[in-house]
Design a protein around this motif. Sequence first.
Motif, PDB file in Angstrom:
ATOM      1  N   PRO A 266       6.544  -7.895  -5.383  1.00 56.56           N
ATOM      2  CA  PRO A 266       5.158  -7.451  -5.568  1.00 56.56           C
ATOM      3  C   PRO A 266       4.207  -8.615  -5.298  1.00 56.56           C
ATOM      4  O   PRO A 266       4.469  -9.739  -5.734  1.00 56.56           O
ATOM      5  CB  PRO A 266       5.092  -7.038  -7.053  1.00 56.56           C
ATOM      6  CG  PRO A 266       6.511  -7.034  -7.536  1.00 56.56           C
ATOM      7  CD  PRO A 266       7.256  -7.985  -6.673  1.00 56.56           C
ATOM      8  N   ALA A 285       4.123   3.619  -8.451  1.00 54.72           N
ATOM      9  CA  ALA A 285       3.101   2.583  -8.279  1.00 54.72           C
ATOM     10  C   ALA A 285       1.800   3.017  -8.935  1.00 54.72           C
ATOM     11  O   ALA A 285       1.507   4.217  -9.028  1.00 54.72           O
ATOM     12  CB  ALA A 285       2.884   2.325  -6.796  1.00 54.72           C
ATOM     13  N   ALA A 286       1.059   2.046  -9.408  1.00 56.63           N
ATOM     14  CA  ALA A 286      -0.261   2.320  -9.983  1.00 56.63           C
ATOM     15  C   ALA A 286      -1.266   1.386  -9.330  1.00 56.63           C
ATOM     16  O   ALA A 286      -0.980   0.209  -9.132  1.00 56.63           O
ATOM     17  CB  ALA A 286      -0.240   2.100 -11.484  1.00 56.63           C
ATOM     18  N   GLY A 287      -2.411   1.930  -8.975  1.00 52.96           N
ATOM     19  CA  GLY A 287      -3.485   1.107  -8.404  1.00 52.96           C
ATOM     20  C   GLY A 287      -3.173   0.618  -7.005  1.00 52.96           C
ATOM     21  O   GLY A 287      -2.440   1.245  -6.256  1.00 52.96           O
ATOM     22  N   ARG A 288      -3.731  -0.542  -6.683  1.00 55.38           N
ATOM     23  CA  ARG A 288      -3.532  -1.096  -5.343  1.00 55.38           C
ATOM     24  C   ARG A 288      -2.347  -2.042  -5.380  1.00 55.38           C
ATOM     25  O   ARG A 288      -2.263  -2.888  -6.272  1.00 55.38           O
ATOM     26  CB  ARG A 288      -4.797  -1.855  -4.911  1.00 55.38           C
ATOM     27  CG  ARG A 288      -4.749  -2.317  -3.496  1.00 55.38           C
ATOM     28  CD  ARG A 288      -6.003  -3.085  -3.120  1.00 55.38           C
ATOM     29  NE  ARG A 288      -5.991  -3.418  -1.712  1.00 55.38           N
ATOM     30  CZ  ARG A 288      -5.372  -4.452  -1.180  1.00 55.38           C
ATOM     31  NH1 ARG A 288      -4.707  -5.276  -1.966  1.00 55.38           N
ATOM     32  NH2 ARG A 288      -5.414  -4.687   0.119  1.00 55.38           N
ATOM     33  N   ASN A 289      -1.451  -1.873  -4.424  1.00 52.26           N
ATOM     34  CA  ASN A 289      -0.242  -2.698  -4.414  1.00 52.26           C
ATOM     35  C   ASN A 289       0.032  -3.288  -3.048  1.00 52.26           C
ATOM     36  O   ASN A 289      -0.102  -2.614  -2.040  1.00 52.26           O
ATOM     37  CB  ASN A 289       0.972  -1.854  -4.811  1.00 52.26           C
ATOM     38  CG  ASN A 289       1.160  -1.814  -6.300  1.00 52.26           C
ATOM     39  OD1 ASN A 289       1.669  -2.756  -6.878  1.00 52.26           O
ATOM     40  ND2 ASN A 289       0.703  -0.745  -6.928  1.00 52.26           N
ATOM     41  N   LEU A 291       3.168  -4.838  -1.316  1.00 49.69           N
ATOM     42  CA  LEU A 291       4.604  -4.975  -1.557  1.00 49.69           C
ATOM     43  C   LEU A 291       5.290  -5.562  -0.329  1.00 49.69           C
ATOM     44  O   LEU A 291       4.948  -5.215   0.801  1.00 49.69           O
ATOM     45  CB  LEU A 291       5.222  -3.606  -1.879  1.00 49.69           C
ATOM     46  CG  LEU A 291       4.602  -2.838  -3.045  1.00 49.69           C
ATOM     47  CD1 LEU A 291       5.216  -1.447  -3.152  1.00 49.69           C
ATOM     48  CD2 LEU A 291       4.792  -3.592  -4.346  1.00 49.69           C
TER      49      LEU A 291
END
Lengths: 450, 278
Positions: A266, A285-289, A291
């Motif tokens: 991450p 996933a939550a929000g902006r990621n 990866l």
Amino acid sequence: MKLKNLLLTCAALVFLTLTPQPGLTQEEKPAISLAPLLQEQLVYSFNVFDGKGWSGGFVPKSEDTIYLIANKDNALSAKKTLVYFWPITARYMAGWRTLNEDMQGTLEILKDGKLIDKLEKQDTVLSYPEGYWAEITLFYTAEEATEWHKRYKDAVDKYYEALSKFYEARAEYTRKMDEFFEQIRKRREAGEEGPLDIEIPREPEPPTGPDFYVTEPTRNYVINLPVGEYEIRLRADDGTIVEGSEKNLVVFTARRRGGVGYEIIPGNRWTAEEQCNDPADAIYAAGRNLLYFRPYQQDEYNELYHNKLLDPQNEGMKENWKWVHTQPLENVYLLFYSQDRLLERIDKRPYKVEQIPGAELGYNIVEFAPEYPGDKPTFEGQQLILSEELARKDYRIYLEDKEENTIISGSEREIRLAKKENVNFLYYLSFFPLIIGGIVFTFRRRKVKK
Amino acid sequence: MNERGISLSTHSTKILTRREFLSALYGWGFYVAIFISFLVSSLILRNFLQGIREDNIFISSYPLNFPLFVSMVIISLYLVIVSAVSISREKEQGTLEVLFYGPVSSSSFLLGKYFTDMLLYLIIAGFFSVYFFGVSLITNLGFTVALGKAIFVSIFIASCVISFGLFISSLTGKVRSSIVWLIGILIGFLVIWFFQNMFRGIPSEALSSWLIYVQRTLNVIYYFVNWVSPFSYLSRGMESIGVGSMRPFLLNILYSVVYTVVFLTASIYILKAKGVRA
């Protein structure tokens, strides 16, 4: 009556245990000592194939079974050493430095009580073709072991020879540089102006050491067996069985091979990578990621067997299975799909983690561009950006073979964007049985009234 | 038993089942138990979702299986209490004696009770499916095949729980003693499980000689508890789904069926032997 006696005995035992010893004051109580109690034991030291490479360890007396992967060369050696129990890690440790005595003899392998093989010791080496810290390890036996070790020794000798020449050349270079500056000084003092036509001495290049490493040859019994349960024992040169050398041998293999697993880095905590190995795993996933995916080939082994193979004192569940990464998957694209629509085809790129200047903590992950000779990226991977603006809530990723343009089997994973904002609605959903109960109750009352 | 006898017995089982089933269905206890189980699940799911920190990821195969497991534990407690008091209540009120003057035998009576509770559980399983489907829609946590399997395997676990409750009830004559026995046994299971787990993590070298003896004794007791406690079947059932292999999954179903048959048969014999009076 008997029950009463039993209860009284139990109460007396508890009382005796809890009562402090008379006559010992606080000062007289002995200090806690963690000096280990050393015990001479016959143990097996090993270098076994762990699904990816070869790893070492030892089997203390407390463990009666050795676990090996089928149809691979594994090195085993019976040794006498001092073993102690270390309560902090709850493990037996070997005091190799104090005692490390090789036991001589023939290793006998038995199946169902029948002798099936006798092994003599032979030379073995571990080779690290991409260097000691790289991921690849190879195992060589007998003449091949000697040959590889010789090759490494030659490479090291050649390196030292080159290094010696380099030091000479460097000394010569320093001397020439002094002469060079002296000449400049003299000609400037003589009144010469403008560019001086003097050849600048060339700095010698330092030699590079061998890019591979081979261990010193050690003499071991090399075991390579098909799947099954066996017993081993060491027969001494006088024909007797060495006491404590009898062990069970469980030789197992992978349940599934050629699976695809992912290491996911991450972007906001690059040192704490996640594993997504099971094909049933979904990435929530939550929000902006941001990866970074690193795909691996993997095999699935029995958890208990594999844990015991890595360290015989490990534990595990026989009913569980675990994926073991075998090698990185190169030459692949990461495909990001929304239903049947390909959104992105992502190639692997090198990245570098750069600390933010100043006293504050923080870093940036930037695409790697070498800044000086020998500069290396922090990691490589396929970068996937999960933005908050993504229209749907369910996505999939796959791997595509670059050469064959085909999807790699077992590489599919689901990415779900968790709806955290709806979390309070869960409580309302809990009332659903009460609503049904109310309807049934009303229906029943009306029916009874009628 | 002749053909007429079997037919009468089946008929009385059906009537008993219907009577008990409707009685439970028209009461609030059933819905309140499901509501509580869902409320606890919602709390767990809320914490789980909040555990996925902002701008972060969480990897899981079966995120809804643990809340289902917790719901199952609560529902099992409800079922085991309902089953445990069912026979003793009839004994205490004297209705069992009246019933047994008619064409009701020990087996038809017990089977009636068993089928009632099983029918109730099937409805609960329906509630589970609707609730978790709703959870999946609200939170986007996947309603997976594994969750479907877990709900399916829960039917067999409920069967174990019910037969265990009936077994306790057949042993006791009064509602109060049924509940006291049940709570005592469940606490006993819990204590054994707790201490066995506590001792399991401590190597023998770190224990004094009499604690080693306690450790070994607990291991033996735990081995038997593992086969007797219906809650062990519950945790094994859930584990078998997590393992992903069909063999432990099917084995757990088979063991649950055997458990049910053994405990129901034992309950019938005990009821016959002890008679219908409290």
